[in-house]
Every structure is written in structure tokens, then in C-alpha cells.
Enzyme design. Structure first.
Site, PDB file in Angstrom:
ATOM      1  N   GLY A  32       3.843  -0.245  -1.127  1.00 35.57           N
ATOM      2  CA  GLY A  32       3.860  -0.841  -2.460  1.00 35.57           C
ATOM      3  C   GLY A  32       5.244  -0.783  -3.079  1.00 35.57           C
ATOM      4  O   GLY A  32       5.683  -1.728  -3.748  1.00 35.57           O
ATOM      5  N   LEU A  39      -1.332  -0.849  -4.411  1.00 37.24           N
ATOM      6  CA  LEU A  39      -2.396   0.146  -4.291  1.00 37.24           C
ATOM      7  C   LEU A  39      -1.747   1.516  -4.136  1.00 37.24           C
ATOM      8  O   LEU A  39      -1.086   1.789  -3.130  1.00 37.24           O
ATOM      9  CB  LEU A  39      -3.288  -0.154  -3.077  1.00 37.24           C
ATOM     10  N   VAL A  94       0.836  -1.196   0.000  1.00 42.36           N
ATOM     11  CA  VAL A  94       0.000   0.000   0.000  1.00 42.36           C
ATOM     12  C   VAL A  94       0.875   1.252   0.000  1.00 42.36           C
ATOM     13  O   VAL A  94       1.713   1.444   0.891  1.00 42.36           O
ATOM     14  CB  VAL A  94      -0.923   0.018   1.233  1.00 42.36           C
ATOM     15  N   CYS A  95       0.689   2.123  -0.993  1.00 38.83           N
ATOM     16  CA  CYS A  95       1.393   3.402  -1.101  1.00 38.83           C
ATOM     17  C   CYS A  95       2.913   3.169  -1.033  1.00 38.83           C
ATOM     18  O   CYS A  95       3.454   2.443  -1.844  1.00 38.83           O
ATOM     19  CB  CYS A  95       0.919   4.374  -0.031  1.00 38.83           C
ATOM     20  N   GLN A  96       3.575   3.786  -0.055  1.00 40.57           N
ATOM     21  CA  GLN A  96       5.001   3.551   0.109  1.00 40.57           C
ATOM     22  C   GLN A  96       5.287   2.068   0.313  1.00 40.57           C
ATOM     23  O   GLN A  96       6.297   1.548  -0.165  1.00 40.57           O
ATOM     24  CB  GLN A  96       5.527   4.364   1.294  1.00 40.57           C
TER      25      GLN A  96
END
Length: 337
Positions: free
Chosen positions: A132, A153, A128-130
Site C-alpha cells: 500500500g 489495505l 496491501v500493507c507495505q
């Protein structure tokens, strides 16, 4: 009248916040050097496919389990996955020199290895985000080749565009000097920075309807307060890892250019051979489309991209995401062998 309503909303919010409980219960099942591996509980006793969530170092993962109706975690459990989360522990000044390699080649590798040993199967990995970027970097290393699949994501993969606001900001900062002065990076300072990138939506506009919460049900107030805590209660970050991420990902665009270095180990995205599901929001002010899209051109394995209308937070908590994105993701995961 409005002032009275606001006071009533705040009074009820304080009461509900004191009584708040986790939406989806979880238990700690393992420890890594810098994190705790949590397993979310489910009622089913049938064999389930392991799935590991790698969250950002910047925020806490509550956004993935914000309410019973808008919970990414609950959806994945309902669809038959054995959901685990690698939750990062705040570093403390003694660990200010932790780098990206410590998290990626150490903690993530250890969590994946533990799941393989205990379940007998390679886990799906969802970043998720960072997180990811961390998960993608892990999948691009030799030890990450056994990943069953990778889901991203809102991951900032290519930050080379002049219109990328976070990249523009990062290019103007001397991060070595910053962490030399602060040691670890305060989470509250980062929360204020992110809010400043969209000041109206995360400021006056967000609180303009506060008076209406006085007449809302407890669930609506609870969700509002959980969002507040998520936005402004971020953990401190290890100074060295923060500087490395800002410099390599945002200043140098090293991940997209094949130049990301993890203690002398080059991260080459062409080494990613597992199936990848890459999702992003079309109006994301933090991770714009050009930063998150186009991964299929950089990896070797098959890649599905899913673009969702809306902004950054909507990718996790909007009604549209839970009607469209997460059913599509769970269906895709079940097709991976």
C-alpha cells in the site's frame, strides 16, 4: 489421547499439503525487472475493468486467496474485475542494491503501463500493507497521475506515534550496518520478528487447537496449512530497499511528512488526485489505527475510510471482512469512472 490426535492432525496436514493446489488459477502475462504480472482466470468473456494488486515485499500474496470462502481475489473476480497481481521475485545477492525507486518507479509503473496498453483503460490499483505504501507513493508521482483509483489495505502511512511498535523497534536499529552484514534480509528472520510482536496469539494460542484438526474436514486443514506457509515462508528482501523502507517510513516518518525521496524525486501526497478507499483494522498490532487513518487530510482527491473491528489478519480472512469490507469495496470501485 491428545498426543495421538496431534500426530493424526500432522499426518493429515502433510498429505493435504503435498496435494495442495492454487485456489484461484492464474497465468503469467508479463514480466517487469523484478516481478511477474499474473492474471487470474475467470469464466466470463464480457469486458472487465482492470485491477492491479500490489503486494508487500515481505510476505507472499497467498493471504489474498487463502480459501474458496475467504478469497479477496475470488470476490473481486466475481464482482466483474479483471484481477492482476504483481508478484515480486526474490532478489538474489546480485540485486541486493535494489531500492524503493526501482520497485515504485520501475516495476509498478511498468505493470500499470502494460495494463493500460492491453486493456485500453487505466487500472484500479490495490496496495496491501507495505504494498500500500508502494502504491500510494506511485500515485503521488507524476507518472501515477493516471491511476483510476487507489485502494489501501492496512498501509502504514503515518508512523510518528510513540505507541507504534514497529516504528519503536526500527528506531533502535542501524539498518545500514544490518544490510552491510547480511546483504539481503532473510525472510525467515522477518517472520520470526513479526511473530515476536504478538507471541501468545501466534504461538501457544494458535496451536492449542491443533488436536481438533484431526477430526476436521480436509478444507479446514488445508486452510490451516496455507496460513502456516504464508506466515513462515516469506521471501528474502533486497537489502537496500529494506533499509530504505525502514529508515524513511519508520525511522523518519518521511511519507507523512512529505519527505520521502525516490532517487531525488520527492513524494508529495497532495499530488494524489484519484479516488482512494483506505481500509484498516481497529486492533491491528502491526499497522495501528493512527498509522493507517487520516489519509483524507493529506491527499487532494476524495477519500473513503473503512475501519473494521479485529486484527491485522482479520482484514483479509475474517468472516466479517468478507461480509462487510469487500462488498463495500467492490461497490465503491464500480462507482469510479
Amino acid at each position: 489421547m491428545t498426543q495421538t490426535k496431534v500426530q493424526e492432525a500432522l499426518r493429515r496436514a502433510a498429505q493435504i499439503a503435498r496435494a495442495a493446489r492454487d485456489i484461484t488459477p492464474a497465468e503469467a502475462v508479463a514480466e517487469t525487472d523484478n516481478g511477474t504480472l499474473w492474471r487470474y482466470q475467470c469464466d466470463s468473456k464480457s469486458p472487465r475493468i482492470p485491477l492491479l494488486i500490489i503486494y508487500s515485499l515481505v510476505n507472499r500474496p497467498a493471504i489474498l486467496d487463502l480459501s474458496a470462502e475467504r478469497s479477496v481475489v475470488a470476490h473481486l473476480i466475481k464482482k466483474g474485475f479483471d484481477v492482476h497481481l504483481l508478484a515480486w521475485r526474490p532478489p538474489g545477492q546480485a540485486r541486493r542494491y535494489l531500492g524503493l525507486a526501482d520497485y515504485i518507479l520501475g516495476d509498478i509503473a511498468d505493470a500499470v503501463g502494460w495494463l493500460r496498453r492491453t486493456s485500453g483503460a487505466a487500472p484500479h490499483v490495490l496496495g496491501v500493507c507495505q504494498g500500500g505504501v508502494l502504491a500510494l507513493s506511485y500515485a503521488a508521482t507524476p507518472m501515477g497521475q493516471g491511476t483510476r483509483s487507489l485502494t489501501l489495505l492496512a498501509a502504514p502511512i503515518d508512523t510518528g506515534s510513540d505507541s507504534d511498535r514497529l516504528a519503536q523497534l526500527a528506531r533502535s536499529i542501524d539498518f545500514n550496518a544490518l544490510i552491510g552484514a547480511t546483504g539481503n534480509v532473510p525472510g525467515q528472520g522477518l517472520a520470526g520478528l513479526f511473530a515476536s510482536l504478538k507471541p501468545f496469539a501466534l504461538g501457544p494460542q494458535r496451536y492449542s487447537g491443533l488436536a481438533e484438526l484431526a477430526d476436521a474436514d480436509d478444507q479446514a486443514i488445508d486452510t490451516f496449512m496455507r496460513m502456516e506457509r504464508w506466515m513462515y515462508d516469506g521471501p528474502d528482501l533486497a537489502g537496500q530497499a529494506f533499509a530504505e523502507f525502514a529508515q524513511q517510513i519508520y525511522q523518519d516518518n518521511a511519507l507523512a511528512r512529505g519527505m520521502l525521496d525516490l532517487d531525488g524525486q520527492r513524494v508529495d501526497l497532495s499530488n494524489v488526485r484519484c479516488p482512494v478507499f483506505n481500509a484498516y483494522a481497529l486492533d491491528d498490532h502491526l499497522v495501528p489505527v493512527h498509522a493507517a487513518s487520516g489519509l483524507e487530510k493529506r491527499i487532494t482527491g476524495p477519500c473513503v475510510e473503512h475501519a473494521l473491528p479485529g486484527g491485522h489478519l482479520g482484514l483479509f480472512i475474517s468472516k466479517r471482512a468478507h461480509q462487510m469490507l469487500y462488498p463495500a469495496l467492490s461497490d465503491w470501485l464500480h462507482r469510479i469512472h
